[in-house]
Scaffold this active site. Structure first.
Site, PDB file in Angstrom:
ATOM      1  N   SER A 178      14.103 -13.493   7.943  1.00 40.78           N
ATOM      2  CA  SER A 178      13.590 -13.208   6.598  1.00 40.78           C
ATOM      3  C   SER A 178      14.641 -12.472   5.776  1.00 40.78           C
ATOM      4  O   SER A 178      15.746 -12.989   5.584  1.00 40.78           O
ATOM      5  CB  SER A 178      12.288 -12.393   6.702  1.00 40.78           C
ATOM      6  OG  SER A 178      11.690 -12.236   5.433  1.00 40.78           O
ATOM      7  N   THR A 179      14.340 -11.264   5.319  1.00 42.31           N
ATOM      8  CA  THR A 179      15.234 -10.523   4.432  1.00 42.31           C
ATOM      9  C   THR A 179      16.625 -10.377   5.038  1.00 42.31           C
ATOM     10  O   THR A 179      16.780  -9.904   6.157  1.00 42.31           O
ATOM     11  CB  THR A 179      14.663  -9.126   4.144  1.00 42.31           C
ATOM     12  OG1 THR A 179      13.314  -9.254   3.718  1.00 42.31           O
ATOM     13  CG2 THR A 179      15.473  -8.423   3.083  1.00 42.31           C
ATOM     14  N   HIS A 204      12.058 -17.183   5.518  1.00 42.02           N
ATOM     15  CA  HIS A 204      11.118 -16.898   4.441  1.00 42.02           C
ATOM     16  C   HIS A 204      11.829 -17.072   3.107  1.00 42.02           C
ATOM     17  O   HIS A 204      12.728 -16.314   2.760  1.00 42.02           O
ATOM     18  CB  HIS A 204      10.589 -15.464   4.565  1.00 42.02           C
ATOM     19  CG  HIS A 204       9.799 -15.240   5.815  1.00 42.02           C
ATOM     20  ND1 HIS A 204       9.627 -13.985   6.375  1.00 42.02           N
ATOM     21  CD2 HIS A 204       9.136 -16.091   6.623  1.00 42.02           C
ATOM     22  CE1 HIS A 204       8.882 -14.089   7.459  1.00 42.02           C
ATOM     23  NE2 HIS A 204       8.574 -15.361   7.636  1.00 42.02           N
ATOM     24  N   MET A 297      11.829  -8.059   7.269  1.00 42.51           N
ATOM     25  CA  MET A 297      10.805  -7.024   7.210  1.00 42.51           C
ATOM     26  C   MET A 297       9.480  -7.568   7.727  1.00 42.51           C
ATOM     27  O   MET A 297       9.174  -8.740   7.570  1.00 42.51           O
ATOM     28  CB  MET A 297      10.627  -6.536   5.774  1.00 42.51           C
ATOM     29  CG  MET A 297       9.599  -5.433   5.622  1.00 42.51           C
ATOM     30  SD  MET A 297       9.445  -4.873   3.913  1.00 42.51           S
ATOM     31  CE  MET A 297       8.132  -3.667   4.077  1.00 42.51           C
ATOM     32  N   ASP A 300       6.243 -10.867  11.322  1.00 44.12           N
ATOM     33  CA  ASP A 300       6.105 -12.308  11.551  1.00 44.12           C
ATOM     34  C   ASP A 300       7.063 -12.730  12.664  1.00 44.12           C
ATOM     35  O   ASP A 300       8.245 -12.382  12.653  1.00 44.12           O
ATOM     36  CB  ASP A 300       6.425 -13.089  10.277  1.00 44.12           C
ATOM     37  CG  ASP A 300       6.196 -14.583  10.444  1.00 44.12           C
ATOM     38  OD1 ASP A 300       5.259 -14.956  11.176  1.00 44.12           O
ATOM     39  OD2 ASP A 300       6.958 -15.373   9.851  1.00 44.12           O
TER      40      ASP A 300
END
Length: 364
Positions: A178-179, A204, A297, A300
């Site tokens: 993600s991030t 994401h 973050m 997930d």
């Protein structure tokens, strides 16, 4: 004693957007908008008085564009920056330039700048600010209050059957990130050779960006990188990026893997969700799979990775020092889902070692 709030500076040339973003963020008890500037010059003057924890920055502005301002910030005094812009796939080159320049996250801003349109993404905006505040930003050389129900992977795919024996076949790699993932994935995929195992990736990312992201990586890598399509086979030397706003699952017919793309509710508040991908890998690949969870973050992927490990898969997590945000890997480690923690630079080697062993087993 009350916890100190995250201080945010908003930089956007639209007065209505500044007002609405301020209202959205100030509704969160952990966030406070310290100022809102109409252009980068006003923002620079404000930063001289107080350094914000996070900057929310538009790209298209008069006098100085946001990308130029971002590069100046990262060259002089790195501050976590969240881009909030009307960029779509047509502006994907600017999006990737922003990531390369040091932006932590990029959120699409509705073209119709109404209060309702922006309020619909309020939760995502608040989450992005909190993630950015935890991010590790490095100096670069210049050239939500609505809480949604948190669903599990049960909403998309039933739990895998423990004890089920799966025949040995080609090895498969599944990655959740993600991030900070856009540049991290580039670091991993760029060095992989064309004979690497097939790789399924959940990054994401908003709808409309993943196809351009895959094309960009494909132009940089020796392997083929593409946005995943429903029903296509998983081949060696290929990496498949889950389409934005849709879940990607690994499925199998006989000894051959293929991809399923499905609609459905967000899982662990994400769509695509790493939990969904990992669970499908546990169900259809078992010990033939390698699961990797990288920077991001939230949690997930943590439960799905644990399911993979319980069914014999190898599992890896990116270490804290090389993560932009050590959230997803930390949660997976805490739940016992990870059998090895590695740095970002070690991940390509782990993938190739896994694939090489698989080839030796198949040959034997």
């Amino acid at each position: 004693m009350s916890r100190q709030k995250l201080r945010v500076l908003i930089v956007d040339d639209s007065a209505s957007v500044r007002q609405i973003l301020t209202s959205i963020l100030n509704e969160d008890p952990d966030i406070e908008v310290m100022a809102a500037a109409s252009d980068p010059f006003a923002a620079a003057r404000r930063i001289q008085d107080e350094i914000p924890d996070v900057i929310i920055l538009d790209i298209e502005m008069p006098r100085m564009d946001g990308l130029t301002f971002l590069r100046k910030i990262m060259a002089q005094r790195p501050i976590p920056v969240v881009i909030c812009s009307t960029l779509t796939e047509r502006g994907s080159d600017l999006m990737f330039e922003a990531f390369a320049a040091g932006a932590v996250e990029i959120l699409p801003k509705p073209r119709v700048e109404t209060r309702q349109a922006l309020l619909e993404s309020s939760s995502q905006l608040r989450e992005a600010v909190k993630a950015a505040a935890r991010a590790r930003v490095r100096q670069r050389q210049q050239p939500r209050r609505t809480v949604e129900a948190k669903l599990t992977a049960d909403a998309i795919i039933p739990p895998p059957v423990v004890g089920r024996v799966r025949p040995e076949t080609d090895r498969i790699v599944c990655i959740g990130v993600s991030t900070g993932g856009t540049e991290s994935l580039r670091d991993v995929l760029e060095v992989l050779p064309p004979d690497c195992p097939g790789i399924l990736i959940v990054q994401h990312m908003p709808q409309g960006f993943t196809a351009a992201f895959a094309r960009r990586l494909n132009g940089l890598c020796a392997i083929e990188v593409k946005e995943a399509e429903d029903g296509e086979p998983v081949l060696r030397g290929c990496a498949y990026i889950a389409p934005g706003a849709r879940h990607m699952l690994l499925q199998r017919t006989g000894l051959r893997y293929h991809i399923a793309i499905k609609d459905g509710p967000p899982v662990s508040r994400h769509r695509p969700s790493a939990d969904v991908l990992f669970r499908s890998a546990a169900q259809h690949a078992g010990r033939n799979a390698l699961g990797i969870i990288m920077t991001g973050m939230g949690d997930d992927g943590a439960n799905g990775l644990l399911e993979m490990r319980k069914l014999g898969a190898a599992t890896r997590a990116q270490d804290e020092d090389s993560c932009v945000v050590f959230g997803m890997p930390k949660e997976a480690i805490a739940r016992g889902a990870v059998d090895k923690v590695v740095s970002l630079t070690q991940i390509p080697r782990e993938i190739m070692m896994w694939g090489t062993v698989g080839q030796m087993v198949s040959a034997g």
